[in-house]
Each structure stands twice: as C-alpha cells, then as structure tokens.
Design a protein around this motif. Structure first.
Motif, PDB file in Angstrom:
ATOM      1  N   ARG A 194       0.854  -1.190   0.000  1.00  0.00           N
ATOM      2  CA  ARG A 194       0.000   0.000   0.000  1.00  0.00           C
ATOM      3  C   ARG A 194       0.882   1.229   0.000  1.00  0.00           C
ATOM      4  O   ARG A 194       1.035   1.888   1.022  1.00  0.00           O
ATOM      5  CB  ARG A 194      -0.902   0.025   1.240  1.00  0.00           C
ATOM      6  N   LEU A 196       2.321   4.976  -0.319  1.00  0.00           N
ATOM      7  CA  LEU A 196       1.681   6.278  -0.086  1.00  0.00           C
ATOM      8  C   LEU A 196       1.998   7.286  -1.190  1.00  0.00           C
ATOM      9  O   LEU A 196       1.202   8.162  -1.477  1.00  0.00           O
ATOM     10  CB  LEU A 196       2.186   6.870   1.231  1.00  0.00           C
ATOM     11  N   THR A 320      -1.123  14.559   3.996  1.00  0.00           N
ATOM     12  CA  THR A 320       0.228  14.243   3.521  1.00  0.00           C
ATOM     13  C   THR A 320       0.702  15.399   2.661  1.00  0.00           C
ATOM     14  O   THR A 320      -0.097  16.100   2.052  1.00  0.00           O
ATOM     15  CB  THR A 320       0.229  12.997   2.615  1.00  0.00           C
ATOM     16  N   LYS A1007      -2.225  -0.849   8.077  1.00  0.00           N
ATOM     17  CA  LYS A1007      -1.590   0.269   8.774  1.00  0.00           C
ATOM     18  C   LYS A1007      -1.749   1.586   8.018  1.00  0.00           C
ATOM     19  O   LYS A1007      -1.859   2.638   8.631  1.00  0.00           O
ATOM     20  CB  LYS A1007      -0.111  -0.052   9.014  1.00  0.00           C
ATOM     21  N   SER A1008      -1.767   1.503   6.676  1.00  0.00           N
ATOM     22  CA  SER A1008      -1.904   2.772   5.947  1.00  0.00           C
ATOM     23  C   SER A1008      -3.267   3.406   6.260  1.00  0.00           C
ATOM     24  O   SER A1008      -3.394   4.621   6.386  1.00  0.00           O
ATOM     25  CB  SER A1008      -1.765   2.543   4.445  1.00  0.00           C
ATOM     26  N   ARG A1012      -3.940   7.001   8.026  1.00  0.00           N
ATOM     27  CA  ARG A1012      -4.783   8.050   7.442  1.00  0.00           C
ATOM     28  C   ARG A1012      -5.845   8.483   8.443  1.00  0.00           C
ATOM     29  O   ARG A1012      -6.060   9.675   8.672  1.00  0.00           O
ATOM     30  CB  ARG A1012      -5.455   7.537   6.167  1.00  0.00           C
ATOM     31  N   GLU A1026       7.461   6.348   1.519  1.00  0.00           N
ATOM     32  CA  GLU A1026       7.083   4.999   1.920  1.00  0.00           C
ATOM     33  C   GLU A1026       7.592   4.743   3.342  1.00  0.00           C
ATOM     34  O   GLU A1026       8.775   4.865   3.623  1.00  0.00           O
ATOM     35  CB  GLU A1026       7.667   3.960   0.953  1.00  0.00           C
ATOM     36  N   VAL A1175      -5.977   2.419  -0.430  1.00  0.00           N
ATOM     37  CA  VAL A1175      -5.398   3.164   0.692  1.00  0.00           C
ATOM     38  C   VAL A1175      -6.453   3.395   1.767  1.00  0.00           C
ATOM     39  O   VAL A1175      -6.205   3.259   2.959  1.00  0.00           O
ATOM     40  CB  VAL A1175      -4.841   4.526   0.215  1.00  0.00           C
TER      41      VAL A1175
END
Length: 1371
Positions: A194, A196, A320, A1007-1008, A1012, A1026, A1175
């Motif tokens: 995943r 980013l 981000t 975890k992503s 978020r 990453e 995501v």
C-alpha cells in the motif's frame, strides 16, 4: 468575493439553460419557478477597453456589482496585472459597490473604459500582493500548508488537461494500439503493498517557472517625510532571474527604478527609470526572463480548470505533503508580523464586528425568492469568513500569541478576545461541570452547544438570535470561539440573564418575550414547554432546557446561548437511581456509565422516533375504527392484527421503522403546505411493502394536522434543511411521493386508514367539537398509546430537563413528568431495538456502504445513532447470522474505534508537550501506535537548545506551553494497553490485541488506513514517502516526517433552502421517469446553489453528479463528461483527494470517458480510483467488486484478456462473498468472466462460468425470464464454438499440416457491447426491462418528446430532441 470567477465560468451555460426553465412544471411549483425566471433571464454583454489591449466583450448579469467586473479583469490573462483602475461609462466613474442594474445608461453593448487611477499606500500593497499571487498561481504550497482556502486536486494529472477538447483531438481508430494498460504492481488484485507516494502524483505544471529570484519589501521603508511629499509610497527590493539587484519606488503615479542599494539610500529615479503604472510592465522591461516566463505562466494559469483555482468556502487540510522548498515571500512575511488581526483587506475600520454581521444577515428580508437568495448568500458568506477567522484565532490562542483577558488566573481558566471573537478552552473552569463529569463534560459541552446552535439556526425564527459558534481542536486543546453579545463584557452574568439558569437549575428565571419566541421553535425541535421550580419553590415556565440562557444585548436583540441540552438526554448512557430501562436496553447491558452526564440523543433520532410513533398512531386509530365500523369477520381479522399494534418493540415494528429512518427529514414539523414535505419513506421502488408505502401518503396529512398553529412562513424554509442530511446521494434519498396513484393504492392497503386520516384532519380543523364521542375516544386511545402530549391530535415533544441533576418540577406536573420519562425510555429503546438493526439491514442490502471512518460516522448519524454506540453496533454485527457479509463493515468499525481511542489518548498526550518538541512527540506517538519496532524511543530536543537556567517562575503561561517530558516515556505496550482499556470504558467493546501487529492480524486492519484515519482525526500532516511500519529494527517515523499539525474545525453549515427544494423535486421527477423536467429542475437548483454558495460546495457536487448522470442517460455524452469532470474536481477540492465520495466520482467519470471513446483516460481514472480505495479501506469491500468489474470490462474492450480476468475474477469473489452465492450480481459476474474466456477461446472455462450464472438465474427468476433465456442462448452458442474448435483440433491431429481448417470466429468484443455491460453493472438502467417493455418505453419517450416539443415550439429550446436509439438500455 463570492462568485466573481465562479459566475463568469458559468455565465455561458446558465444562459442557455434559462430559456426552458419554468415552462412545463407542475402547477404546484409554479410560484417558485416564476420567481426564478425573473431573477435570471436578463444577462447582457458590455464591451470593455483596457489600456494597451483590444476591446473585448464580457457577459454580465444585472445583480452583479461593479466590483465583480474588477475581479474578472484582474483574473483575465491580458489584464491580470492591473489592480488600481476605475471603470468609466461615458466619462463617469462607476461606483464599485453599485449593482449593475442601478447604473443609468448601462445596457447591452455599452462601452466601459478601464482608466488607471493614482496609487495610495493601500492600493500599492494590494498591487504587490496581487502580483505575488499571480507569480505563485501554479504553486501548490498554499494547498499543502492549508491556507487561504486552497486545496489539492489531481484530476488533471490523469486526464492530461481538460477532458472535453483534448479528447476530441485524439484519433479514435488508432487509439487502441497505443494504450499501455498494465497498471503498476500495487494496483493489481491481491497485491499487499500500500504505497503512499502515488497518493499525490507529481503534476508537471507545478515545476515553477522562475520569474524572479526575490521580491520583497525594502529595508528603507517607510519613506521619510521629504520623500512622502514627492509621492513615494513604499520601496521594493527585487533580484531578477538574471541576478540583477534593483530597488523600486512605488509612487502615486506608478513604479520606477531608484538608485538605492542595500546600504545607501538614494531615492532619485535611475536612468532610465521606466515609470510604469503596473509592476509587471516595469519588470518586463528590465528582465527578459521575467517577460518570457510571466507570459508563459499566465497562459498556463488561464488554461487550468477554474475549479482547480477557485477558493473553497471552508479550508480543507491535506494529511500528507511532499517536502516543499521554503521560498522567500514578502507578503507572507509581512502578514505574519503585522498581526493582520483578521484585518480583512476590503473592510474599512480594521476589525470586523462579527456579531453584528452575523445577526444583520439573519435580519435581511425573506419574502420572495430573490430576497431569500440574497439573504442566504450573505449568511453563508459571513459564516465561512467567521469560521476562517475563528480558526486562525484559536490557533493563535493555543500557540500563545494572544494575551488573555484574565492573565492572572491559571492557564486552563484563561479566556481570550481576538478580532472581536471570544475564545474559551474546553476545561471545567470553576467546577462549573463538577456534577456532570468535570473536564469530560466541559469537552463535550461545546459540540453539544454547536448542535443546538445548528438546530435553532435551521428553524430560523425571526427575532431569536444565536451566537456565531466554532469549535476548534488543535494541539490537544479544544477551543470554543463565539461572537460577542454587545455589552455582555461590561456587566456581570447574573444581571444580564433574564431567562434560564446560570447554576444548572438552582435559580431559574423566565421572560414572556423569550417564551413567545421559543414557543415557535417548540414544534420543529420537539421541545415541550414545562414548569420547573426556582429557589423560592415557585414554578417557572420554560420552553427549553434550564441551561439555555436568554440575554438581551445592548443592541436590543434577544440572544440565547448555552444550548448544550437542546435535545433530550440519552438514558442508555445516564444511569439514574430507581429508574428501570425497557428490557431491550437491559439485554444489551444498558444503562452504562459514561464519562459525563451530557450524553443526549441526536436530532435525527428524535425525528425518526416521532415518525415511527406516527405510523403506529395511524395504525392504531385505523384498527380501532375498523373494530367499531366493521362487521364480525372484520372484527376477527382485526383482532389477530391487533396483537401487533402494541406500542414499541413488537417484532412487527422492526421493519416498519426502517423506512422511516432512511431519510430523517422532519415531517411533522412541516408547515401548512404539504407539497414540499419530502416523504419519509424514501424506499427503493422494488421493495415497497404496502404498509411502508402508507408513510408516504400519511406524512402529508400530518403536516396539516400538526401544523395547525405553525403559520410562520419561515418554517417552510427550515423544513427540509432542519434534520436532513446533506443532499448526499442523488441515487435515492429524499424522494417525494407525488403521484396520486401511489397514494390511492396505499390507502386501500390498510383497512380503515382512510377513515383514520379523515378523523385526524377533522380533529385538527375543528378542535374536535363536532365529532362523535366514539371517534374522539379512538384518537384519545391512540394518543395515549403512543405518548402524545395532546389528547386530540398526534404531538410528541420531549422535556429536555428530565433527569437533569438540580432541576425540580412542581407536584402538579408529576403526571406529565412520568409520561416524559417513559417517552425518553422508549426513545432509548428505539435506538437500540430499531435504529441499530436498521443500519445493519441497510448495510446488508447495500443501501449503505461506508468506506472509511467519516462515511461510517455519517451512516450512524443519519440514523440518529451516536458514535458512542459504536461498540454496541459492532457487537450486534458480530452476532448477526450474515456476519461474513458484513466483514468489511466490522473491519471499518474496529479501525474507527481503535483510532478514536488513540485520538482520546493523543489529546491528553499532546497537552503536555512544549512547542519545540512537538514534531518529536508526534512522531514518537505514531511509532508507538503503528510501528512494529518494539522499543520506540523518543528523541528529546538536543541539549544545546535546552537552556541551563530555567526560570521556574513564569512557567506555563500559555495554554500550549507544557514543558514536561513525560510524553517521552510512552511505550508501544503501554499505549496499546491504554487503547484497549479506552475501548472497554468508552465504547464497552473488548479489543483482543496487545500491539498494532496483533490488531492488524486479528481484525484484518491495514496500517496505511490507520495512519490516514488518525492523521485526519487529529490534524497531523506527514511527509509523503514509503514508511516501513513492519521493521523490527528501526521506528517507522522520525521527527522530520511530521510536517505540520492542523486544527480540526466544527462549525455550522448554513443551507440554501430554495435550491435544496428544487434539487429534491428534480430528484422526484427523475424517480418518476420525467427525465427532462427533472433535468431542468436540477439545472435550476444548480443556479440557485451557485447563487448562494458561490462556485464550490459539497451540495453543488451532488447536483453536478446527478446532472451528469441524467445527461448520460439522455444520450448527451460530452455534456455528461463536462459536468462529471466538474463534480470530480469539486469533490477533490471540497472533500479531499481520497474521500470516498471522490472515489465514486472518479468511477462515474471513467464510465463517461469510455462512452466518449477515451479509453486510456477511462482506464487511468479507474486505476486511480482503485488505488485510492486500497489506501482508504483495502481490497475487501463490496464497492471494490463494482470497480474491478468496470476495470475488467474496459480491459476486455481493449483486448487485454489475461489482465481483464484478474480483475473480473476478483470481482466475482468479492460479489460472492458480500451478495451471497445465489445473488443476481454474482450471476452477472460469472457472465462477464465467461465472455472473456470466450474471447480467449477457452470455451471449457467459459461454459463452466456461464452454467453457474444460468443456474442462479433459473433458481432466482425462473425459466421464463429474459435473463435466463439470454443465458441459455449464450450457453448454446458457447457449446457450438467449443465443438467447432474440437473438430478443428482433431482435423489437425489427423491430417497434419495439410488439414482443411474451418475458419474459427474469435470475437473481440465490440465497444458497444462493452459499454452496454458497463451500464448494467453501474446501475444506469433503473428498471430491468424485457424486450417488450423496451419497445413501449421507446414509444413513450418519443411520445413525451413530441409533446414537449409541441409545447415548446413557441420558445426556441436549446436541447435537441432525444433520439430513441441514444437511450442506453439493457435488453
């Protein structure tokens, strides 16, 4: 500037749409429509001549101000560098603030001249600021930094510029060969990565063209007296791209070079001095690079879609951002230091009196549509400005940049005033909330208060005023920002409160004027008027909770504040000694102890509950009438039925409550014109049980019953905006039941219902005097049974003071109080026994599909379920038999619960961190929360920065100034222990995990997603790169990865009520199949929305999406593309680039691109949508099946068979999981897979899948059904193909190379067939049609078309008649 640019982008379209607007609408809507036309039909064109350019035409409308033409000129490529000019008509200067229609002699074809005016210091500053904005116009750093209402949009990266034009230029035929269809590895089904970084792809336009190296204020400012008298206003220092250092004077006549250098002041003009009125002209003369790059930059700027650059109404923050180079910027530097105290450029007199602005806009007239539009637009504008100012102020307060008004007190008790806004911190000051839960209550009170302000604002009673309120969470502190009541600071609170109580009910006062005003809100807000005892044991009448205080300001207005108990308490979270809750609550271990005693029910729940009770009331009255009137058989039948009519909790009520809760638009608060009430039973057309249908017809009658007193026309507006969610999905919310036919059928469906209705109406009409006692008894019984407060009509209201500690009621009302207590218990039971199951049912039948924490919260709130019930909802899902079909819901719920617990802990964690350690502390927290590294160690600030002599005395003087390092001792083990215990105490949910890796393992989280969710909830902004979460050797985050911390802001969203009505009637028309009328109404709604909100808003987004869908269905693909592109851009800008809505918009856009022959773009968009979805929620989600079917179909269309199969087989797997193996969706998935195998000539696999599909069709819809027949035909065809292939193979084996081979038909699918399948899976056709129906439909469409054309032949219509074959229908 509300709609400067917005309006002009739309002006061409809106004009073409106005001709046909009100021509053939319902007579009921006529009045409204006529008004609309009056407003808009007279745009005209003026010619404008600016110095040094050719004259050009500009389309304007009479309502615009002259100032808006200024804005347009400052935005146009050829005139953008002018700011200081006047517009003249025949030598007369036009007043900037005059409306165009008020200017004499201004008409079609008038000639306006742009005349340069002398500068003042203010004008020179505005000019420099504007030039700086032009130079920065392509630079995304403002969007990343979350300033000036800029936000990100990436659509253009995937469409390479504008869709409409570039698409037409491409060669259609040869396009197939050039597409590279393989997506990056991480987008393929089954990938576990995943990343980013792709979230923010690099936009090539953002590589800035450097025009200047430095543009800044010179150190020689301000000019000395003698130079002032020569007209010097200020000095600028500039370094050109060619490294030339120049010093420039801004004088009243313009800009010129002077002879100063860095260290010597010589204001004389240089030789040559190049005096120019515009700084751009001057710089173009001295720097060739500037000239070249500035022109290129402006070209690029103007080519961008306007929606990429218009400011949004409220700031959107990005969680981000890439590493941005920090460039020197004079304007930003100046803003930061001249404490631009919210000093808005355009308002004379420095600061704004927010309270005065907020209240005067409320007082504007609202008798007809133009007035209402003006009023709503003003209200909206002031609200968005106020929210921005309040947010800035709250940050300044926490960062310690504002002096407290009580600086002597300890930090948590301090209060602040900045820019005419009052700020207080969410702590329990002076033990005010001691009884109610201390700090926890003080933290919850501001949001409750905000909900109260929102509710009273929506009812919008003339003469009753609330404060502007914004709640800001920033760096672990909650700050409430409020506008200031004139005069309140000069006097003690005791003297000023003339209604309500300042000590939670020990002393209470009332006031007749307040009672009169609040009485008007009592029905829509369901608040019962009630007496309470004051300190002298005398009863005092109130029409709100006791905490609600009334204060008359020095301006003579009646203000109410502290509305934190507008809605009744939630007994499930309020244990009261000696009170038993209903069994369905006790079964779930309610009541439970909560952190504070302020837990109250949501407005949506109250609406749904009342609606449910009303249905019950009608059914009981009907049954009793039947028993009286009917003969013996009927009696027998009715008795068996009667057993179900027990109020509450009988299983029969479960399903009926569901329709009511779908769309909590208040029905019984409706004013006396039933035409506008959206029916509550917004159900899908297929599944309308007769009983549920009655809701639709019945609601309109309540309106008449209930609204006997409500004569305020104002309430008509508040009506739909009051409890309705935003006009979210045009796909099925807020539909209206207008067709008389439906009504009739429904009345017959429940015997006696018609009589019950008549009875209710006559009761309301004549105070029940002329009605026979038997009927009156019927109504009395029904009223008693449902807990109505009146005996002659249905009327449920709540007393918000029940169970408030410290409030006492007089003996005389003991009976009423008992009734009220029962009602509250029933409402608490209704929440757990009806609303939670109905939410789960909606998720099972996929009418609700939450994708992330935000959409989950919305789904709960729409049904009136507070988030504190999340644990209960998850337990309920866990016990549901169809648990696997809710796996995605459970996962999103758990991840929401975990991140919310982490947020609670993070809040207190941050309060102890000093500013210099902020990034270290945040990265340490994220490491403990998400990193697999077991011993995350915090990096304390380096020693050389920590001063040795700490002055202990002045410590902790600012709210955000903790200087302890306790935060550094947090460990992952401890944090997860805290999260588990928080989940238990707050949500009563047991988490079985001790670390992030166990949580990921056990609940399937990613975890992503957690990163978020926590970042969005707490306002953290991290570096986009990453992250290696799973390394056991080093932590995932370093302090360099934390870029910023933003505020999380809650505020009121004022609504555009008229536009919303149009939107709803448009939806209703579309539901009934009148596409064209629907389209017109929705276009009208779009105009009105633009009028109120400006160009950017969530509701406009919904409007554009529906319009695009209608354009598409009516065969106008380019227009669909155009509207959908706007919807995507707007969704990215207003909701965020990876918001679930944005993902949906991307999918729609891809479909329209495909239909327009832009295949590669369609694929890019679908891949983008899939990436975002991965995501946001991972691969295992019902929506993913739809997305993958889309991708698979497009790939099949471009003959990428193997790739296509990967996506389609994944879709098949997900559909089978979430819709059950026997669902028609699964059958369709099988069919799609079979088609690809057929194209690959693998007939055995194709047959196998098609057989599966055929079996499902046969079992579900029977042999005779169209679909089953189609499937069996296809099976025959596949069999023939397979046999032919086998023959050929045998032939080859037998005869070797000289075999005579039959040519085999390998079919590449035609685009039309792919599009047809795309339409089917995207639900574009709302009715499964057989061939016969199709013919009828086409004929019908043509007939309507003819009729419309005939009725329109008097006025030229813009739209061409729709060709029947353009209608995309699945046959």
């Amino acid at each position: 500037m509300m709609n400067g640019n917005g309006d002009h982008d739309h002006s061409e379209e809106t004009d073409s749409k106005q001709e046909g607007s009100g021509a053939d609408a319902d007579p009921g809507e006529d009045a409204n429509e006529q008004e609309v036309i009056v407003i808009q039909d007279t745009g005209f064109t003026v010619k404008i001549q600016a110095p040094g350019t050719e004259p050009f035409d500009l389309q304007v409308s009479p309502q615009e101000m002259v100032q808006e033409i200024h804005q347009v000129l400052m935005d146009r490529e050829d005139t953008c560098h002018r700011t200081c000019f006047s517009l003249q008509l025949d030598g007369n200067v036009l007043d900037n603030f005059a409306e165009l229609k008020s200017i004499e002699g201004l008409q079609e074809g008038s000639f306006l001249k742009v005349v340069e005016e002398p500068y003042t210091v203010r004008e020179a500053r505005i000019h420099v600021r504007h030039i700086r904005d032009l130079l920065k116009s392509m630079d995304p750093s403002d969007a990343y930094n979350g300033v000036d209402c800029n936000s990100l949009s990436f659509l253009s990266v995937f469409t390479d510029g504008d869709l409409g034009d570039s698409g037409k230029r491409k060669k259609k035929g040869s396009e197939l060969e050039q597409i590279d269809c393989t997506p990056p590895e991480h987008i393929l089904p089954g990938s576990k990565e995943r990343p980013l970084v792709p979230l923010q792809p690099q936009n090539k336009d953002w590589k800035p063209l450097q025009c200047l190296k430095v543009l800044t204020m010179s150190g020689w400012n301000p000019p000395p007296g003698n130079r002032k008298m020569h007209g010097d206003l200020m000095y600028l220092y500039i370094v050109t791209a060619e490294e030339r250092h120049v010093s420039i004077t801004a004088s009243t006549r313009g800009f010129y070079l002077n002879q100063s250098t860095t260290y010597s002041f010589n204001p004389k003009p240089a030789n040559p001095s190049f005096l120019s009125h515009s700084l751009v002209e001057l710089l173009s003369q001295i720097s060739p690079a500037f000239k070249k790059n500035f022109t290129a930059l402006q070209k690029k700027r103007v080519q961008r879609h306007p929606f990429e650059r218009i400011a949004t109404p409220f700031q959107v923050y990005s969680w981000t951002a890439p590493q941005i180079d920090h460039a020197m910027d004079c304007v930003r530097a100046e803003d930061a230091y001249t404490s631009r105290l919210g000093y808005e450029e355009h308002i004379p007199g420095q600061t704004r009196d927010w309270n005065e602005e907020l209240q005067t806009t409320r007082e504007l007239p609202r008798k007809n549509l133009p007035e209402r539009l003006l009023r709503e637009r003003a209200i909206f504008k002031v609200h968005s400005d106020f929210a921005a100012a309040a947010t800035r102020g709250a940050m300044a307060v926490i960062d310690g940049n504002v002096m407290a008004i009580n600086p002597g007190e300890e930090t948590r008790m301090q209060m602040f005033i900045w820019n005419n806004i009052f700020f207080s911190l969410g702590f329990d000051v002076r033990d005010h909330y001691r009884e109610l839960g201390g700090d926890a209550a003080a933290h919850a009170a501001p949001t409750n208060d905000l909900n109260g302000v929102r509710a009273y604002g929506a009812v919008d009673v003339e003469g009753l005023y609330t404060l502007g309120t914004v709640v800001v969470d920033y760096r672990g502190y909650r700050v409430t920002a409020q506008s200031i009541i004139p005069g309140i600071l000069e006097r003690e609170q005791e003297q000023s409160v003339i209604y309500g109580s300042i000590d939670f009910g020990k002393t209470v006062v009332s006031h007749p004027k307040y009672l009169e005003l609040l009485e008007k809100t009592s029905r829509p807000l369901k608040v019962q008027r009630h007496p309470v005892l004051n300190e002298k044991e005398a009863p005092v009448e109130l029409c709100s909770s006791v905490e609600c205080k009334g204060i008359i300001g020095n301006d003579g207005r009646h203000y109410i504040l502290d509305l934190l108990r507008t809605f009744p308490p939630d007994l499930n979270f309020l244990p009261v000694d000696g009170e038993e809750l209903p069994p369905e609550c006790q079964r779930l271990a309610y009541p439970r102890q909560h952190r504070h005693r302020l837990a109250c029910l949501r407005q949506e729940l109250i609406e749904a509950f009342v609606e449910h009770r009303y249905l019950l009331f009608m059914k009981m009255a009907a049954l009793q009438l039947m028993q009286q009137k009917a003969n013996k058989e009927n009696k027998a039948a009715a008795l068996t039925d009667g057993s179900n009519a027990e109020p509450e909790a009988s299983p029969a009520d479960g399903p009926q409550s569901a329709p009511a809760s779908e769309d909590p638009a208040p029905a019984s608060d409706a004013p006396t014109k039933p035409a506008t009430t959206p029916s509550e039973a917004s159900q899908t057309p297929e599944s309308q049980p007769a009983e549920a249908e009655t809701t639709a017809t019945v609601t309109t009658t309540t309106t008449t019953t209930a609204a006997a007193e409500a004569t305020e026309p104002a309430e008509a507006l508040a009506l739909t905006t009051n409890g309705t969610p935003e006009p979210e999905g045009p796909d099925g919310q807020g539909r209206e039941c207008e067709s008389p036919l439906e009504g009739k059928e429904a009345e017959e469906s429940i015997p006696g219902l018609a009589q019950a209705k008549e009875l209710a109406e006559s009761l309301a009409a004549e105070d029940g005097s002329s009605i026979d006692p038997k009927s009156r008894e019927v109504v009395l019984n029904a009223c008693k049974a449902v807990g109505s407060i009146s005996d002659t009509s249905f009327d449920i209201r709540f007393n918000p003071d029940i169970f408030s500690p410290g409030v006492r009621f007089p003996e005389s009302s003991a009976d009423a109080i008992q009734k009220q207590k029962q009602l509250l218990k029933d409402a608490a039971a209704f929440l757990v026994s009806c609303q939670i199951p109905s939410l789960v049912k909606d998720c099972l039948d996929h009418s609700a599909l939450p994708m992330d924490g935000t959409t989950l919260t919305e789904a709960l709130h729409q049904r009136g379920i507070n988030v504190r019930y999340l644990g209960t909802v998850l337990d309920f899902v866990d016990k549901t038999p169809a648990k696997t079909q809710l796996e995605y819901f459970y996962r999103i719920g758990v991840s929401e619960l975990v991140t919310r617990c982490a947020k609670h802990i993070f809040k207190t964690y941050l309060q102890g961190v000093e500013l210099s350690a902020l990034s270290a502390a945040v990265s340490h927290f994220l490491n403990c929360f998400l990193s697999s590294f077991p011993d995350a160690v915090a990096h304390l600030p380096a020693d050389e920065l920590v001063s040795r002599r700490k002055n202990r005395k002045r410590r902790n003087r600012v709210p955000g100034g903790g200087d302890n390092t306790a935060w550094a001792s947090l460990t992952p083990v401890e944090l997860w222990k805290n999260i588990v215990s928080e989940a238990q105490t707050y949500y009563h949910f047991t988490l079985h995990c001790e670390s992030v890796d166990q949580a990921v393992e056990k609940y399937g989280l990613q975890k992503s997603t957690l990163l978020r969710e926590i970042s969005v909830k707490t306002g953290i902004q991290i570096l986009i790169k990453e992250y290696n979460f799973d390394s056991r050797h080093k932590p995932a985050f370093t302090e360099e990865d934390i870029l910023n911390i933003f505020p999380v802001v809650k505020h009121v969203n004022p609504k555009a009520s008229d536009a919303f009505h149009f939107f709803q009637s448009g939806q209703a028309k579309v539901q009934q199949g009148f596409l064209k009328e629907g389209c017109e109404l929705i276009n009208e709604a779009l105009n009105l929305f633009n009028n109120v909100y400006g160009a950017m808003h969530v509701e406009i987004c919904a409007c554009l999406r529906l319009l695009a869908r209608l354009n598409y269905i009516m065969g106008d693909h380019p227009e669909a593309l155009n509207n959908q592109q706007k919807a995507v851009l707007m969704s990215e800008r207003v909701l965020g680039i990876e918001h679930p809505n944005t993902i949906q918009e991307y999918m729609h856009l891809a479909l329209y691109c495909f239909a327009n022959g832009q295949l590669s773009t369609a694929l890019k968009l679908l891949y983008r949508a899939r990436y975002l979805m991965l995501v946001v929620c991972g691969e295992d989600h019902p929506e993913m099946a739809l997305l993958d079917s889309n991708i698979g179909l497009v790939l099949h269309g471009v003959m990428e068979y193997d790739l296509s199969l990967r996506f389609l087989e994944n879709a098949l797997a997900i559909n089978s999981k979430y819709h059950g193996l026997r669902s028609l969706k699964v059958a369709l998935s099988h069919h799609l897979v079979a088609r690809v195998y057929e194209s690959k000539a693998e007939f055995r696999s194709a047959l196998q899948h098609e057989k599966e599909g055929y079996t499902i069709y046969k079992n579900q819809v029977g042999e005779a059904h169209e679909k089953t027949k189609e499937s069996s035909e296809y099976l025959k065809y596949l069999t023939q193909q397979a046999v032919a292939l086998q023959r050929t193979m045998n032939e080859i084996y037998k005869n070797g190379s000289n075999a005579s081979i039959m040519p085999l038909k390998f079919t590449a699918p035609s685009m039309a067939s792919v599009l047809e399948q795309l339409n089917i899976i995207n639900g574009i056709i709302f009715i499964p049609l057989s061939q016969k129906d199709l013919e009828n439909l086409k004929a019908e469409v043509q007939r309507r078309q003819m009729l419309q054309e005939a009725s329109k032949s008097e006025e030229p219509s813009e739209e061409t008649p729709m060709e029947p074959e353009d209608l995309p229908v699945d046959d």
